[in-house]
Structure formats: C-alpha cells, structure tokens
Design a protein around this motif. Structure first.
Motif, short mmCIF file in Angstrom:
data_model
loop_
_atom_site.label_atom_id
_atom_site.label_comp_id
_atom_site.label_asym_id
_atom_site.label_seq_id
_atom_site.Cartn_x
_atom_site.Cartn_y
_atom_site.Cartn_z
N PHE A 39 50.39 27.59 39.40
CA PHE A 39 50.60 26.40 38.57
C PHE A 39 50.92 26.78 37.13
CE2 PHE A 39 47.29 23.95 41.34
CZ PHE A 39 48.23 23.79 42.34
N TYR A 40 50.42 27.94 36.68
CA TYR A 40 50.40 28.25 35.25
C TYR A 40 51.62 29.06 34.83
CZ TYR A 40 45.68 26.61 35.97
OH TYR A 40 44.60 25.84 36.31
N LYS A 41 52.35 28.51 33.85
CA LYS A 41 53.63 29.10 33.45
C LYS A 41 53.48 30.46 32.78
CE LYS A 41 53.53 26.16 29.30
NZ LYS A 41 54.19 25.04 28.62
N GLU A 42 52.29 30.77 32.26
CA GLU A 42 52.09 32.07 31.61
C GLU A 42 51.82 33.19 32.61
OE1 GLU A 42 50.53 28.84 28.82
OE2 GLU A 42 50.35 29.33 30.95
N MET A 43 51.63 32.83 33.89
CA MET A 43 51.24 33.80 34.92
C MET A 43 52.33 33.89 35.99
SD MET A 43 47.31 32.40 35.11
CE MET A 43 46.74 33.48 36.42
N GLN A 44 53.26 34.80 35.79
CA GLN A 44 54.38 34.94 36.71
C GLN A 44 54.20 36.14 37.63
OE1 GLN A 44 57.47 33.31 37.32
NE2 GLN A 44 57.88 34.90 38.84
N ILE A 45 54.07 37.30 37.03
CA ILE A 45 54.09 38.55 37.82
C ILE A 45 52.81 38.71 38.64
CG2 ILE A 45 54.23 41.07 37.70
CD1 ILE A 45 55.87 40.69 35.10
N LEU A 219 51.45 44.93 33.41
CA LEU A 219 50.65 45.30 32.24
C LEU A 219 51.12 44.57 30.99
CD1 LEU A 219 49.76 47.60 34.19
CD2 LEU A 219 49.59 49.07 32.18
N GLU A 220 52.44 44.46 30.85
CA GLU A 220 52.98 43.77 29.68
C GLU A 220 52.61 42.29 29.72
OE1 GLU A 220 54.57 45.94 31.54
OE2 GLU A 220 54.74 47.58 30.07
N GLU A 221 52.66 41.70 30.91
CA GLU A 221 52.29 40.29 31.05
C GLU A 221 50.83 40.08 30.67
OE1 GLU A 221 53.58 37.19 34.21
OE2 GLU A 221 51.77 38.12 35.05
N VAL A 222 49.95 40.94 31.19
CA VAL A 222 48.53 40.79 30.90
C VAL A 222 48.25 41.05 29.42
CG1 VAL A 222 46.21 41.64 31.42
CG2 VAL A 222 47.89 41.41 33.27
N ARG A 223 48.97 41.98 28.83
CA ARG A 223 48.76 42.30 27.41
C ARG A 223 48.97 41.05 26.53
NH1 ARG A 223 49.41 47.38 25.21
NH2 ARG A 223 50.82 47.97 26.92
N THR A 224 49.97 40.26 26.86
CA THR A 224 50.25 39.06 26.06
C THR A 224 49.15 38.00 26.21
OG1 THR A 224 51.51 37.92 27.82
CG2 THR A 224 52.73 39.43 26.37
N LYS A 229 41.79 35.79 27.48
CA LYS A 229 41.24 36.34 28.71
C LYS A 229 39.97 35.63 29.19
CE LYS A 229 38.54 40.04 26.52
NZ LYS A 229 38.33 41.51 26.44
N ASP A 230 39.32 34.86 28.32
CA ASP A 230 38.11 34.15 28.73
C ASP A 230 38.41 32.80 29.39
OD1 ASP A 230 36.40 36.16 27.85
OD2 ASP A 230 36.33 35.36 25.81
N THR A 236 40.96 35.89 37.37
CA THR A 236 41.50 35.96 38.72
C THR A 236 42.05 37.36 38.99
OG1 THR A 236 42.99 34.85 40.29
CG2 THR A 236 43.81 35.15 38.05
N VAL A 237 42.18 37.66 40.27
CA VAL A 237 42.64 38.99 40.68
C VAL A 237 44.01 39.29 40.09
CG1 VAL A 237 43.24 40.45 42.64
CG2 VAL A 237 41.34 38.83 42.82
N GLY A 238 44.17 40.51 39.60
CA GLY A 238 45.43 40.93 39.03
C GLY A 238 45.43 40.87 37.52
N TYR A 239 44.54 40.06 36.97
CA TYR A 239 44.44 39.91 35.52
C TYR A 239 43.12 40.47 35.01
CZ TYR A 239 48.58 37.05 35.97
OH TYR A 239 49.86 36.64 36.25
N LYS A 240 42.02 40.07 35.66
CA LYS A 240 40.71 40.51 35.17
C LYS A 240 40.56 42.03 35.24
CE LYS A 240 38.44 39.55 39.63
NZ LYS A 240 37.39 38.76 40.32
N GLU A 241 41.20 42.67 36.23
CA GLU A 241 41.10 44.12 36.36
C GLU A 241 41.87 44.82 35.23
OE1 GLU A 241 40.87 42.26 40.45
OE2 GLU A 241 42.21 42.10 38.72
N ILE A 242 43.05 44.30 34.90
CA ILE A 242 43.85 44.91 33.83
C ILE A 242 43.21 44.66 32.47
CG2 ILE A 242 46.12 45.02 32.74
CD1 ILE A 242 46.05 46.21 35.52
N PHE A 243 42.53 43.53 32.31
CA PHE A 243 41.80 43.30 31.06
C PHE A 243 40.76 44.42 30.86
CE2 PHE A 243 42.65 38.50 31.46
CZ PHE A 243 43.69 38.56 30.55
#
Length: 303
Positions: A39-45, A219-224, A229-230, A236-243
């Motif tokens: 649903f969220y436009k900031e979360m593509q990859i 990584l670049e997506e998560v960095r932005t 992050k809170d 969610t999986v794929g983001y919390k681990e890279i954080f």
C-alpha cells in the motif's frame, strides 16, 4: 449475471503477481491488491511491489496509494476495497484480487470478524510491556493464552500480537474464538486460486528474491527511510533487519540472512492461513495459465 472475484493466494515469491496479470488480461478486467505492505508508496523494493512494467500491463488498485505516515487499518481497507469492487463490477463481471496478506484477503472475501470492546488500558499496558520487555515476551504470553492464534497470526508484527493479546486478556477467551463467527454478505462470489510448491522450492525462490532486492537497491531504499524507522509500516521484514545494519548492530551479511529467514517464516504462516480455506483450488506454481483459466471458467459455468 453473477459477479465473480478471482482471489489469488499463496506464499510470497510464488508467482501470484504474474498470474494475476495474465488472468486480468484474459478476462479483460482489473486487479485489486490485498498486500498490506504494498500500500505504501515509499516501500517499493523491500515489498516486491509490482514493477512499472507490471503495473502498466493491467489496471491495478491499492498499490502505493498510501504513505507510511498515514494510519491505514484493515477495516479502512475493507471499506475502500468493497467500494472499489462495487464500482468495478458495474463494468466487469470478473475482477482479480491478489495478495499474500491473509487477514486483508479475508476482509474482502468474508468480512471482518466482530470483536467485543475491551478496556483501552490493556493495550496501553501491552505497549509498555513491548517497550520494556520486547516482542518475544508478548509472543510467549500469546502462546500460553491462545496457541491457535500464535500459530496463525503474523507473530513478528507487534501490532497483531498486541491486538490478539488485548482480546485474550480483556475477555478471558482466546482471540481465535471470535474468528469466523459472523460473515458479511457479499454481492459477489469468490473463486480462490492458490499457488504452491514444495517447501524447498518456496524457500529457494525466497532466497533468490531477497538477493535480487539487494541488487536492485534495497539498502538505498531503506537508508532514505531511517528517519521514519519507528513507524508501524516499517516494522516489517526487509526493512527492520537493514535498519539494524545501519545501526551497526548487525553485519550486512547477517542482516540479509535474517531477511531470508524471516521471509521463510512468513511464507510458512501464509500457507497455514490460506490452507484453512477448504474451498481454495490449489495449483503447482508451474501449472500452465490456460489450465487455471479453464478451471475458473468451469467453476463460473457450473455456478
């Protein structure tokens, strides 16, 4: 004429998106997504959302229509999606729905379950417990109070765990005991198509997909998204681990291995959830599309 919703379910990385587009093109119709992470436009990859090419191959709805800064509940999705289906069924006899979020799929096909009101202080106490003791403590508590829900809900999602616990504590009954009691009447009939494979193949596809995500710029997506992050959407999986990698808690290799492990666990829970529906017509993920189309047509004709 009876209206039909073709719901495509199955574990992550099994090929649901590709099949949904083929079916939408064959039946000259549109696609509704029931994947809550997309649903969220900031979360593509990190969510493996449909690519621009895939989105242009058939009309899609509920992909990147919200921001991570907006609160969007399953109840709100149910209302929005039913309204959209009402509109689409005015010009289409068949609509495709695709997504791996079992609760969101059920919200559309069956309607949400009716839960009693409980003291809001319970949720506040559970949130405080989460902050002080961590998610593992809440998971253990849920396992003791409601083993069924522990095995079927998204156990790595704090919001879902707290929701189940507050019902258990507030009513003295298992959260699962309130499920599937009252069904909302729908103006359409649902044909559910499930895609699956043996566990080794599913896990291998997941591992390869995660590698592709990393190569495509995860990584670049998560960095932005580090400043946010809170937010619940990013837990969610794929983001919390890279954080954790960016916080210097984990190495990159370990973070990637945790994404693969947590995604495999998620896929296992997805199958547990979807296998509960005895009306689902299961196909191996390599099944020819024409065979699936023929099965759908026969079900419609025999209705």
């Amino acid at each position: 004429m009876t209206k039909f919703l073709i719901s495509i379910v199955g574990p992550t990385a099994i090929g649901k998106t590709a099949l949904s587009i083929k079916l939408a093109n064959y039946f000259d119709t549109e696609i509704i997504s029931a994947d809550s992470r997309q649903f969220y436009k900031e979360m593509q990859i990190g969510t493996a959302a449909p690519t621009l090419e895939e989105l242009s191959a058939a009309p899609h709805h509920f992909i990147h229509h919200k921001s991570i800064h907006e609160n969007y509940s399953v109840g709100a999705f149910e209302k929005d999606a039913i309204n959209k289906l009402d509109a689409l069924f005015k010009t289409h006899n068949i609509v495709i729905m695709v997504g791996g979020s079992g609760l969101y799929v059920d919200a559309i096909t069956k309607g949400l379950d009716d839960f009693p009101d409980v003291d809001s202080n319970i949720r506040e106490q559970l949130n405080e417990q989460l902050k002080n003791e961590g998610l593992t403590a809440l998971q253990k508590q849920l396992k003791e109070l409601d083993h069924t829900s522990y095995n079927t809900i998204a156990i790595d999602n704090p919001h879902r765990v707290i929701r189940a616990l507050e019902i258990c504590i507030g009513t003295g009954k298992p959260y699962a005991s309130f499920l599937n009691k009252i069904k909302n009447l729908r103006k359409f009939k649902t044909i559910t198509i499930g895609l699956t494979a043996n566990r080794e193949i599913i896990y291998d596809r997941i591992n390869k997909r995660v590698d592709i995500m990393v190569n495509e710029g995860l990584l670049e997506e998560v960095r932005t998204l580090i400043p946010y992050k809170d937010l619940n959407a990013l837990n969610t999986v794929g983001y919390k681990e890279i954080f954790k990698y960016f916080d210097n808690e984990w190495s990159l290799d370990f973070a990637i291995s945790e994404i693969k492990k947590n995604t495999r666990r998620f896929a296992k829970r997805q199958l547990t959830w979807f296998k509960k529906n005895e009306e689902t017509i299961w196909f191996d993920y390599l099944t020819e599309t024409k065979e699936i189309i023929q099965n759908i047509k026969e079900n419609i004709e025999h209705d």
